[in-house]
Design a protein around this motif. Structure first.
Motif, PDB file in Angstrom:
ATOM      1  N   VAL A 121       0.868  -1.178   0.000  1.00  0.00           N
ATOM      2  CA  VAL A 121       0.000   0.000   0.000  1.00  0.00           C
ATOM      3  C   VAL A 121       0.902   1.224   0.000  1.00  0.00           C
ATOM      4  CG1 VAL A 121      -0.248   0.108   2.516  1.00  0.00           C
ATOM      5  CG2 VAL A 121      -2.011   1.101   1.067  1.00  0.00           C
ATOM      6  N   GLN A 122       0.482   2.233  -0.739  1.00  0.00           N
ATOM      7  CA  GLN A 122       1.256   3.469  -0.794  1.00  0.00           C
ATOM      8  C   GLN A 122       0.788   4.393   0.329  1.00  0.00           C
ATOM      9  OE1 GLN A 122       0.893   5.885  -4.387  1.00  0.00           O
ATOM     10  NE2 GLN A 122       3.088   6.276  -4.300  1.00  0.00           N
ATOM     11  N   LEU A 123       1.756   4.938   1.065  1.00  0.00           N
ATOM     12  CA  LEU A 123       1.424   5.850   2.165  1.00  0.00           C
ATOM     13  C   LEU A 123       0.968   7.174   1.579  1.00  0.00           C
ATOM     14  CD1 LEU A 123       1.259   6.486   5.154  1.00  0.00           C
ATOM     15  CD2 LEU A 123       3.665   7.170   5.073  1.00  0.00           C
ATOM     16  N   ARG A 124      -0.307   7.456   1.758  1.00  0.00           N
ATOM     17  CA  ARG A 124      -0.904   8.723   1.316  1.00  0.00           C
ATOM     18  C   ARG A 124      -2.219   8.902   2.052  1.00  0.00           C
ATOM     19  NH1 ARG A 124      -1.866   7.260  -4.970  1.00  0.00           N
ATOM     20  NH2 ARG A 124      -3.111   9.126  -4.983  1.00  0.00           N
ATOM     21  N   TRP A 125      -2.644  10.148   2.156  1.00  0.00           N
ATOM     22  CA  TRP A 125      -3.861  10.436   2.920  1.00  0.00           C
ATOM     23  C   TRP A 125      -5.054   9.632   2.420  1.00  0.00           C
ATOM     24  CZ3 TRP A 125      -2.917  12.338   7.352  1.00  0.00           C
ATOM     25  CH2 TRP A 125      -1.995  13.367   7.546  1.00  0.00           C
TER      26      TRP A 125
ATOM     27  N   ASN B  76      -6.862   4.325   5.422  1.00  0.00           N
ATOM     28  CA  ASN B  76      -7.544   3.136   5.960  1.00  0.00           C
ATOM     29  C   ASN B  76      -6.816   1.862   5.556  1.00  0.00           C
ATOM     30  OD1 ASN B  76      -9.486   4.662   7.221  1.00  0.00           O
ATOM     31  ND2 ASN B  76     -10.966   4.492   5.552  1.00  0.00           N
ATOM     32  N   GLU B  77      -6.345   1.800   4.313  1.00  0.00           N
ATOM     33  CA  GLU B  77      -5.608   0.625   3.842  1.00  0.00           C
ATOM     34  C   GLU B  77      -4.264   0.500   4.558  1.00  0.00           C
ATOM     35  OE1 GLU B  77      -7.051   2.860   1.867  1.00  0.00           O
ATOM     36  OE2 GLU B  77      -8.271   1.816   0.386  1.00  0.00           O
ATOM     37  N   VAL B  78      -3.610   1.640   4.832  1.00  0.00           N
ATOM     38  CA  VAL B  78      -2.347   1.630   5.579  1.00  0.00           C
ATOM     39  C   VAL B  78      -2.586   1.049   6.971  1.00  0.00           C
ATOM     40  CG1 VAL B  78      -0.585   3.094   6.664  1.00  0.00           C
ATOM     41  CG2 VAL B  78      -1.284   3.531   4.294  1.00  0.00           C
ATOM     42  N   CYS B  79      -3.631   1.525   7.639  1.00  0.00           N
ATOM     43  CA  CYS B  79      -3.961   1.027   8.985  1.00  0.00           C
ATOM     44  C   CYS B  79      -4.265  -0.466   8.957  1.00  0.00           C
ATOM     45  CB  CYS B  79      -5.143   1.794   9.559  1.00  0.00           C
ATOM     46  SG  CYS B  79      -4.778   3.523   9.918  1.00  0.00           S
TER      47      CYS B  79
ATOM     48  N   ILE C 157      14.221   0.477  12.859  1.00  0.00           N
ATOM     49  CA  ILE C 157      13.096   1.360  12.572  1.00  0.00           C
ATOM     50  C   ILE C 157      13.402   2.121  11.291  1.00  0.00           C
ATOM     51  CG2 ILE C 157      11.822   3.417  13.342  1.00  0.00           C
ATOM     52  CD1 ILE C 157      11.066   1.011  14.943  1.00  0.00           C
ATOM     53  N   ALA C 158      12.445   2.128  10.355  1.00  0.00           N
ATOM     54  CA  ALA C 158      12.589   2.860   9.101  1.00  0.00           C
ATOM     55  C   ALA C 158      11.459   3.878   9.005  1.00  0.00           C
ATOM     56  CB  ALA C 158      12.545   1.915   7.911  1.00  0.00           C
ATOM     57  N   VAL C 159      11.768   5.063   8.526  1.00  0.00           N
ATOM     58  CA  VAL C 159      10.754   6.093   8.320  1.00  0.00           C
ATOM     59  C   VAL C 159      10.163   5.915   6.927  1.00  0.00           C
ATOM     60  CG1 VAL C 159      10.301   8.569   8.163  1.00  0.00           C
ATOM     61  CG2 VAL C 159      11.911   7.703   9.865  1.00  0.00           C
ATOM     62  N   VAL C 160       8.840   5.856   6.870  1.00  0.00           N
ATOM     63  CA  VAL C 160       8.120   5.799   5.602  1.00  0.00           C
ATOM     64  C   VAL C 160       7.512   7.175   5.392  1.00  0.00           C
ATOM     65  CG1 VAL C 160       6.313   4.642   4.292  1.00  0.00           C
ATOM     66  CG2 VAL C 160       7.595   3.371   6.019  1.00  0.00           C
ATOM     67  N   ARG C 161       7.808   7.774   4.252  1.00  0.00           N
ATOM     68  CA  ARG C 161       7.314   9.118   3.947  1.00  0.00           C
ATOM     69  C   ARG C 161       6.185   9.048   2.919  1.00  0.00           C
ATOM     70  NH1 ARG C 161      10.943  12.349   6.290  1.00  0.00           N
ATOM     71  NH2 ARG C 161      13.005  11.507   6.687  1.00  0.00           N
TER      72      ARG C 161
ATOM     73  N   TRP D  33       5.987   3.193  -0.638  1.00  0.00           N
ATOM     74  CA  TRP D  33       5.175   1.984  -0.556  1.00  0.00           C
ATOM     75  C   TRP D  33       5.579   1.200   0.683  1.00  0.00           C
ATOM     76  CZ3 TRP D  33       1.229   0.519  -3.793  1.00  0.00           C
ATOM     77  CH2 TRP D  33       1.027   1.328  -4.912  1.00  0.00           C
ATOM     78  N   ILE D  34       4.614   0.540   1.306  1.00  0.00           N
ATOM     79  CA  ILE D  34       4.859  -0.300   2.482  1.00  0.00           C
ATOM     80  C   ILE D  34       4.570  -1.741   2.068  1.00  0.00           C
ATOM     81  CG2 ILE D  34       4.283  -0.753   4.881  1.00  0.00           C
ATOM     82  CD1 ILE D  34       3.084   2.126   4.941  1.00  0.00           C
ATOM     83  N   ILE D  35       5.579  -2.597   2.221  1.00  0.00           N
ATOM     84  CA  ILE D  35       5.467  -3.994   1.825  1.00  0.00           C
ATOM     85  C   ILE D  35       5.671  -4.865   3.068  1.00  0.00           C
ATOM     86  CG2 ILE D  35       6.442  -5.806   0.357  1.00  0.00           C
ATOM     87  CD1 ILE D  35       7.552  -3.457  -1.408  1.00  0.00           C
ATOM     88  N   PRO D  36       4.726  -5.747   3.382  1.00  0.00           N
ATOM     89  CA  PRO D  36       4.911  -6.608   4.553  1.00  0.00           C
ATOM     90  C   PRO D  36       5.990  -7.664   4.297  1.00  0.00           C
ATOM     91  CG  PRO D  36       2.836  -7.120   3.472  1.00  0.00           C
ATOM     92  CD  PRO D  36       3.437  -5.963   2.735  1.00  0.00           C
ATOM     93  N   GLU D  37       6.770  -7.945   5.322  1.00  0.00           N
ATOM     94  CA  GLU D  37       7.773  -9.013   5.274  1.00  0.00           C
ATOM     95  C   GLU D  37       7.109 -10.309   5.735  1.00  0.00           C
ATOM     96  OE1 GLU D  37      10.833  -8.899   4.243  1.00  0.00           O
ATOM     97  OE2 GLU D  37      11.537  -6.841   4.408  1.00  0.00           O
ATOM     98  N   ALA D  38       7.796 -11.426   5.599  1.00  0.00           N
ATOM     99  CA  ALA D  38       7.260 -12.718   6.036  1.00  0.00           C
ATOM    100  C   ALA D  38       7.040 -12.755   7.545  1.00  0.00           C
ATOM    101  CB  ALA D  38       8.193 -13.843   5.608  1.00  0.00           C
ATOM    102  N   GLU D  39       7.897 -12.060   8.298  1.00  0.00           N
ATOM    103  CA  GLU D  39       7.772 -12.031   9.751  1.00  0.00           C
ATOM    104  C   GLU D  39       6.687 -11.024  10.153  1.00  0.00           C
ATOM    105  OE1 GLU D  39      10.508 -10.924  13.622  1.00  0.00           O
ATOM    106  OE2 GLU D  39      11.499 -11.529  11.776  1.00  0.00           O
ATOM    107  N   PRO D  40       5.694 -11.452  10.922  1.00  0.00           N
ATOM    108  CA  PRO D  40       4.613 -10.541  11.321  1.00  0.00           C
ATOM    109  C   PRO D  40       5.147  -9.282  12.017  1.00  0.00           C
ATOM    110  CG  PRO D  40       4.088 -12.794  11.928  1.00  0.00           C
ATOM    111  CD  PRO D  40       5.521 -12.789  11.468  1.00  0.00           C
ATOM    112  N   GLY D  41       4.539  -8.148  11.697  1.00  0.00           N
ATOM    113  CA  GLY D  41       4.918  -6.887  12.321  1.00  0.00           C
ATOM    114  C   GLY D  41       6.158  -6.253  11.718  1.00  0.00           C
ATOM    115  N   ARG D  42       6.679  -6.834  10.639  1.00  0.00           N
ATOM    116  CA  ARG D  42       7.871  -6.305   9.966  1.00  0.00           C
ATOM    117  C   ARG D  42       7.497  -5.887   8.549  1.00  0.00           C
ATOM    118  NH1 ARG D  42       9.762  -6.126  14.758  1.00  0.00           N
ATOM    119  NH2 ARG D  42      11.165  -7.755  15.459  1.00  0.00           N
ATOM    120  N   PHE D  43       8.063  -4.762   8.106  1.00  0.00           N
ATOM    121  CA  PHE D  43       7.687  -4.179   6.825  1.00  0.00           C
ATOM    122  C   PHE D  43       8.913  -3.651   6.094  1.00  0.00           C
ATOM    123  CE2 PHE D  43       4.220  -4.012   9.766  1.00  0.00           C
ATOM    124  CZ  PHE D  43       3.172  -4.503   9.019  1.00  0.00           C
ATOM    125  N   TYR D  44       8.784  -3.529   4.801  1.00  0.00           N
ATOM    126  CA  TYR D  44       9.852  -3.027   3.947  1.00  0.00           C
ATOM    127  C   TYR D  44       9.355  -1.757   3.263  1.00  0.00           C
ATOM    128  CZ  TYR D  44      12.940  -2.793  -0.118  1.00  0.00           C
ATOM    129  OH  TYR D  44      13.808  -2.376  -1.085  1.00  0.00           O
TER     130      TYR D  44
END
Length: 106
Positions: A14-18, A22-25, A71-75, A79-90
């Protein structure tokens, strides 16, 4: 020397944008509040990766935890991509995402 091609892999992202908040959450789930106890924060257009055509003057940023535990800052625009490990993102910059991924028909 032999040549290799990356195998196609389908991902969720999902792309971080206003307009997609809801999709980001939904994608981040409880990781959103864990990594951002004070909530996401607003940034000026100059700090956004892409305004995505949304009118400012402020855009959004948040933290995600990577598979390496950092910790990585997403601006805004990343795009936010989930990793295989729960709670981890790329996090992925929009220009890199555009040349690496293509939409999959549902």
């Amino acid at each position: 020397m032999a040549r290799y091609r990356k195998k196609p892999v389908e991902i969720e992202a999902v792309q971080l944008r206003w307009t997609q908040w809801n999709e980001v959450c939904e994608l981040l789930g409880t990781a959103l509040s864990v990594e951002n106890p004070d909530g996401a924060w607003e940034i000026p257009a100059a700090e956004a990766s892409d305004t995505c055509g949304e009118e400012g003057p402020n855009y959004i940023a948040l933290n995600v935890r990577t598979v390496h535990g950092e910790i990585a800052v997403v601006r805004h625009g990343d795009w936010i991509i989930p990793e295989a490990e729960p709670g981890r993102f790329y996090p992925c910059k929009p220009d890199v995402f555009a040349v690496t991924y293509e939409a999959v028909d549902a």
